[in-house]
Design a protein around this motif. Structure first.
Motif, PDB file in Angstrom:
ATOM      1  N   UNK A 137     -14.610  -1.698  -4.401  1.00 53.89           N
ATOM      2  CA  UNK A 137     -14.145  -0.919  -3.246  1.00 53.89           C
ATOM      3  C   UNK A 137     -13.067  -1.674  -2.463  1.00 53.89           C
ATOM      4  N   UNK A 138     -12.169  -2.313  -3.193  1.00 46.92           N
ATOM      5  CA  UNK A 138     -11.068  -3.051  -2.571  1.00 46.92           C
ATOM      6  C   UNK A 138      -9.828  -2.154  -2.466  1.00 46.92           C
ATOM      7  N   UNK A 139      -8.921  -2.530  -1.576  1.00 46.36           N
ATOM      8  CA  UNK A 139      -7.683  -1.776  -1.379  1.00 46.36           C
ATOM      9  C   UNK A 139      -6.493  -2.677  -1.675  1.00 46.36           C
ATOM     10  N   UNK A 140      -5.643  -2.233  -2.601  1.00 45.20           N
ATOM     11  CA  UNK A 140      -4.434  -2.974  -2.963  1.00 45.20           C
ATOM     12  C   UNK A 140      -3.220  -2.162  -2.520  1.00 45.20           C
ATOM     13  N   UNK A 141      -2.391  -2.743  -1.663  1.00 39.62           N
ATOM     14  CA  UNK A 141      -1.205  -2.054  -1.173  1.00 39.62           C
ATOM     15  C   UNK A 141       0.027  -2.931  -1.393  1.00 39.62           C
ATOM     16  N   UNK A 142       1.017  -2.376  -2.102  1.00 39.95           N
ATOM     17  CA  UNK A 142       2.270  -3.088  -2.392  1.00 39.95           C
ATOM     18  C   UNK A 142       2.020  -4.466  -3.010  1.00 39.95           C
ATOM     19  N   UNK A 202     -12.031   0.903  -6.312  1.00 41.43           N
ATOM     20  CA  UNK A 202     -10.854   0.272  -5.701  1.00 41.43           C
ATOM     21  C   UNK A 202      -9.667   1.232  -5.686  1.00 41.43           C
ATOM     22  N   UNK A 203      -8.760   1.013  -4.736  1.00 40.19           N
ATOM     23  CA  UNK A 203      -7.618   1.899  -4.519  1.00 40.19           C
ATOM     24  C   UNK A 203      -6.315   1.120  -4.643  1.00 40.19           C
ATOM     25  N   UNK A 204      -5.339   1.720  -5.343  1.00 37.85           N
ATOM     26  CA  UNK A 204      -4.034   1.093  -5.527  1.00 37.85           C
ATOM     27  C   UNK A 204      -2.952   2.004  -4.961  1.00 37.85           C
ATOM     28  N   UNK A 205      -2.087   1.459  -4.119  1.00 37.91           N
ATOM     29  CA  UNK A 205      -0.999   2.237  -3.531  1.00 37.91           C
ATOM     30  C   UNK A 205       0.279   1.408  -3.550  1.00 37.91           C
ATOM     31  N   UNK A 206       1.331   1.975  -4.115  1.00 28.69           N
ATOM     32  CA  UNK A 206       2.656   1.339  -4.152  1.00 28.69           C
ATOM     33  C   UNK A 206       2.610  -0.040  -4.801  1.00 28.69           C
ATOM     34  N   UNK A 207       1.813  -0.185  -5.848  1.00 30.11           N
ATOM     35  CA  UNK A 207       1.681  -1.468  -6.530  1.00 30.11           C
ATOM     36  C   UNK A 207       2.498  -1.492  -7.816  1.00 30.11           C
TER      37      UNK A 207
END
Length: 199
Positions: free
Chosen positions: A69-74, A90-95
């Motif tokens: 449940x981690x969040x990865x941004x850029x 887990x969530x990935x955005x703009x990676x």
């Protein structure tokens, strides 16, 4: 068995941790911002509900680790490898996620909407109910992957090797599939999805 050292609620910012060896540590609700973890190696490390912002994970190697449940941004995951790791929820955005190699492990409920996954390789991974809405997976490899319940609406799977994967959630009318490679069992599943009768 070595007990994990627990780090909870801490923030790490503007740190150079290039090539760091991470072992037997558990991070809970920690924040990592502008941290350089290029070529870092993790084994048996657990990150729970952590946030990663502008973190460089390129060429990093992870084995038997978990990002729950981690969040990865850029974040930059160029040439990263995950072996038997859990990235559940887990969530990935703009990676930057390519090229990326994933072998084994569990990525169920991970969110990768509109992700650029061209040429990435997933093998033997559990990806139940993963969100790949609008993701570009062209020329990628999804071999023996459990994609049951996956969100694949508007996903581009052009040229993908999908053999051995669970495609029961795939609506072939809403995804781009030209040139994708499937096996005979999958062909039957897709034909049935389209309402065809096989005799």
């Amino acid at each position: 068995m070595t007990e994990r050292r627990v780090i909870e609620g801490e923030s790490f910012r503007d740190e150079d941790r290039y090539g760091e060896q991470l072992r037997n540590v558990a991070y809970t609700r920690c924040a990592f911002h502008d941290v350089d973890l290029t070529e870092a190696v993790s084994r048996g490390v657990v990150f729970t509900e952590c946030t990663f912002g502008n973190v460089r994970l390129n060429a990093s190697r992870h084995t038997d680790s978990a990002f729950l449940r981690c969040t990865f941004t850029r974040c930059n995951l160029f040439d990263a490898e995950f072996t038997d790791c859990k990235l559940t929820g887990s969530t990935f955005a703009e990676c930057d996620l390519r090229p990326l190699r994933v072998t084994g492990g569990d990525w169920s409920f991970a969110a990768l909407p509109r992700a650029d996954l061209r040429g990435v390789a997933f093998s033997g991974v559990r990806m139940r109910e993963v969100d790949l809405t609008g993701a570009d997976c062209a020329d990628g490899v999804f071999r023996d992957v459990d994609l049951s319940g996956a969100q694949l609406h508007r996903a581009t799977l052009r040229g993908c090797d999908l053999r051995g994967s669970d495609l029961t959630a795939l609506d072939p009318t809403t995804a781009t599939l030209a040139g994708a490679i499937i096996d005979s069992t999958q062909a039957i599943v897709i034909a049935q999805t389209l309402g065809l009768h096989i005799r």
